[in-house]
Write a protein that holds these residues in place. Structure first.
Motif, PDB file in Angstrom:
ATOM      1  N   LEU A  33      70.925  48.333 -14.306  1.00  0.00           N
ATOM      2  CA  LEU A  33      69.537  48.556 -14.702  1.00  0.00           C
ATOM      3  C   LEU A  33      69.142  49.988 -14.369  1.00  0.00           C
ATOM      4  O   LEU A  33      68.445  50.651 -15.134  1.00  0.00           O
ATOM      5  CB  LEU A  33      68.602  47.564 -14.000  1.00  0.00           C
ATOM      6  N   GLY A  36      71.559  52.371 -16.583  1.00  0.00           N
ATOM      7  CA  GLY A  36      71.427  52.060 -18.004  1.00  0.00           C
ATOM      8  C   GLY A  36      72.721  52.056 -18.799  1.00  0.00           C
ATOM      9  O   GLY A  36      72.679  51.981 -20.021  1.00  0.00           O
ATOM     10  N   ASP A  82      71.894  44.457 -22.661  1.00  0.00           N
ATOM     11  CA  ASP A  82      71.732  44.147 -24.086  1.00  0.00           C
ATOM     12  C   ASP A  82      70.319  43.634 -24.354  1.00  0.00           C
ATOM     13  O   ASP A  82      69.736  42.934 -23.529  1.00  0.00           O
ATOM     14  CB  ASP A  82      72.754  43.093 -24.526  1.00  0.00           C
ATOM     15  N   GLU A  83      69.818  43.955 -25.532  1.00  0.00           N
ATOM     16  CA  GLU A  83      68.452  43.537 -25.897  1.00  0.00           C
ATOM     17  C   GLU A  83      68.314  42.019 -25.941  1.00  0.00           C
ATOM     18  O   GLU A  83      67.235  41.489 -25.735  1.00  0.00           O
ATOM     19  CB  GLU A  83      68.047  44.138 -27.252  1.00  0.00           C
ATOM     20  N   ARG A  90      66.421  38.425 -16.481  1.00  0.00           N
ATOM     21  CA  ARG A  90      66.541  39.807 -15.997  1.00  0.00           C
ATOM     22  C   ARG A  90      65.603  40.072 -14.811  1.00  0.00           C
ATOM     23  O   ARG A  90      65.834  40.968 -14.020  1.00  0.00           O
ATOM     24  CB  ARG A  90      66.228  40.765 -17.146  1.00  0.00           C
TER      25      ARG A  90
END
Lengths: 299, 248
Positions: A33, A36, A82-83, A90
């Motif tokens: 996180l 990235g 991932d989106e 999350r």
């Protein structure tokens, strides 16, 4: 750095397989996180580039082969970057850096866990099914753990009324536990979603079920404990849900029958319901509360 | 019997979605540092705050909304809200937390200092990073007075130390200015205190610092026990962050 999803996935799998000293899965999650990119995390923490490739060494290339093999078996790998990684999951500190899925993934999935004893009474099974049907009727997703008893009843009822259900399993996605639920797992994979945070071939273990409970708690907005004993896994999930800032809905029967439920009363986000309608009233308030949060704060 | 779900009041909402892991800092002489709320084990101040003490220009008052523990949900919150891949839920909870403190305790720093707050500033990343700091966008609607923009140095040797050149402020402030500095995480206090010093250089006569989270590591000294003792002290938004008790 812009990188392809396949490369990112290979780097992430390599990082988790190589297990550099001190890098727990939880730290991998935090690191991903923060930076990235799994490739960047691999460059920071992965082993120094090998002078010669020895068989058995973890490399991005070896991890890429594993990722391809899993894909060929129908297992989808999703990274926390991932989106389509589940948004609720999350948010918790035990968020797995990768999950394996079969079925339809929804990043924003309004889920409520329905959990309880494996050795459930007929009354408990009936209530789990009623809660699952009411959740489906309200457009919610029924999340459970594919165990015997309450879990099975909740999944089955959701499927039978045409609702969405998510099974968060305590084994790898290539395994089924208990074996008698393999057909149910396959049906959920076709019509809902099966989600696992373990390597695909991992069997069940003493530690895997509590980890699965943390994932279930994070995935949804709330956990409904329908019927439980002093030693149910539901107890762990209820405690974790409080720590996650998720809502816990205990049936009054659970409160009467267990000391752990009595100890949870009065803690933030803990609610008691005496009927299916009572459960749904709280669920509706929880949904309204999140709408209000979204109105109050725009990230 | 059942704890009613929040309804619409932000304090009830915050308890429902954060009360399980947020913890009001303890402000008690001999137990925690009066400057930064970290456990002190009988000393008056913690080591870093004690070493800064003789220096001039530091904050007049400090307030902390919660502890954030490394490796726990509260630590995940404070890292996730400003991660490169930010966690939406974390931004919302941090926004609720700081928004509530700013709206409910607007006057508290002014009362403590004997001078109402006239300006506010958020502490930028150090060294400077491109883009708006996530805390600034979360507090801009609620912070009192006029914004003072701090600019972070492009290169720094020791970002965690207090240094008057770490931040600069392009304006000069009138005497009788009281700046509320808002920062997200206090680990050693270097960032917030360097910001306070920069604002003094710009002319502020009072500087108060509101910090979202006092960072704690379980493996430092007796922190593990201290954190364990907070296990059931669920977050209470009515506790004043400036005093750890009632409002001044």
């Amino acid at each position: 750095m812009v990188s392809g999803r396949a490369e990112e996935h290979a780097a992430l799998v390599a990082l988790l397989q190589a297990k550099p000293a001190g890098l727990s899965w939880q730290k991998v999650t935090a690191e991903l996180l923060e930076v990235g990119s799994a490739l960047e995390a691999w460059e920071r923490h992965g082993p120094a580039p090998a002078l010669v490739d020895l068989p058995g060494d973890v490399t991005i290339a070896s991890a890429a082969r594993d990722v391809e093999a899993w894909a060929a078996q129908g297992y989808r790998l999703i990274s926390i970057l991932d989106e389509d990684y589940p948004a609720g999951l999350r948010g918790i500190h035990q968020a797995p850096p990768i999950i394996f899925t079969m079925g339809t993934v929804l990043a924003e999935d309004p889920g409520v866990s329905v959990v309880g004893s494996r050795e459930a009474s007929a009354q408990g099974v009936a209530m789990a099914a009623d809660v699952a049907r009411a959740l489906c009727a309200a457009g919610m997703t029924v999340v459970s753990g594919l165990a015997r008893g309450i879990d099975t009843a909740a999944h089955r009822a959701a499927l039978d009324c045409g609702g969405r259900t998510v099974a968060v399993i305590g084994t790898g996605i290539g395994q089924a536990y208990p074996a008698e639920n393999r057909a149910l797992q396959d049906e959920i994979a076709r019509r809902g979603l099966v989600l696992s945070q373990f390597w695909p071939d991992a069997g069940p273990g003493r530690h895997t079920f509590p980890m699965r409970n943390a994932t279930m708690s994070g995935y949804g907005l709330a956990t409904v404990v329908v019927e439980a004993s002093e030693k149910s896994g539901a107890r762990i999930q209820a405690r974790l849900a409080v720590e996650h800032g998720r809502q816990v809905i205990l049936t009054d029967q659970v409160v009467v029958q267990t000391k752990w439920a009595q100890a949870l009363l009065g803690r933030p986000g803990v609610h008691v319901a005496s009927s299916v309608d009572g459960v749904m009233e709280i669920v509706e308030q929880v949904v309204a509360m999140w709408d209000e949060i979204r109105r109050l704060v725009t990230p | 019997m059942s704890d009613p779900v929040a309804g619409s009041a932000p304090d009830r909402i915050l308890i429902a979605v954060g009360g399980g892991y947020l913890r009001n800092p303890v402000r008690k002489a001999g137990v925690t540092c009066p400057d930064c709320a970290t456990p002190v084990d009988g000393y008056e101040r913690c080591y870093p705050c004690n070493s800064y003490r003789s220096r001039t220009g530091l904050a007049d008052a400090t307030a902390f909304l919660t502890y954030a523990v490394a490796g726990q949900e509260s630590g995940h919150l404070m890292r996730g809200y400003k991660a490169l891949r930010p966690v939406d839920e974390h931004r919302r909870v941090v926004g609720l937390l700081v928004g509530l403190a700013l709206s409910r305790h607007t006057k508290c720093p002014g009362i403590l200092a004997g001078l109402p707050v006239t300006h506010w500033a958020t502490v930028p990343s150090l060294p400077a990073k491109p883009g708006e700091h996530p805390l600034r966008s979360l507090v801009a609607g609620d912070a009192p007075g006029t914004e003072v923009t701090l600019v972070a140095a492009a290169r720094v040797q020791q970002p965690r130390m207090i240094h008057p050149d770490h931040f600069t402020c392009g304006v000069s402030l009138a005497t009788e200015s009281h700046v509320l500095v808002i920062d997200d995480t206090w680990a050693t206090g270097g960032h917030a205190q360097s910001a306070a010093v920069a604002l003094r250089k710009a002319g502020a006569s009072r500087v108060s610092v509101l910090v979202v989270a006092r960072w704690l590591n379980e493996d430092y000294k007796d922190n593990k026990q201290f954190i364990a003792d907070l296990r059931t002290r669920y977050y209470d938004p009515s506790i004043c962050p400036w005093t750890g008790a009632g409002c001044p």
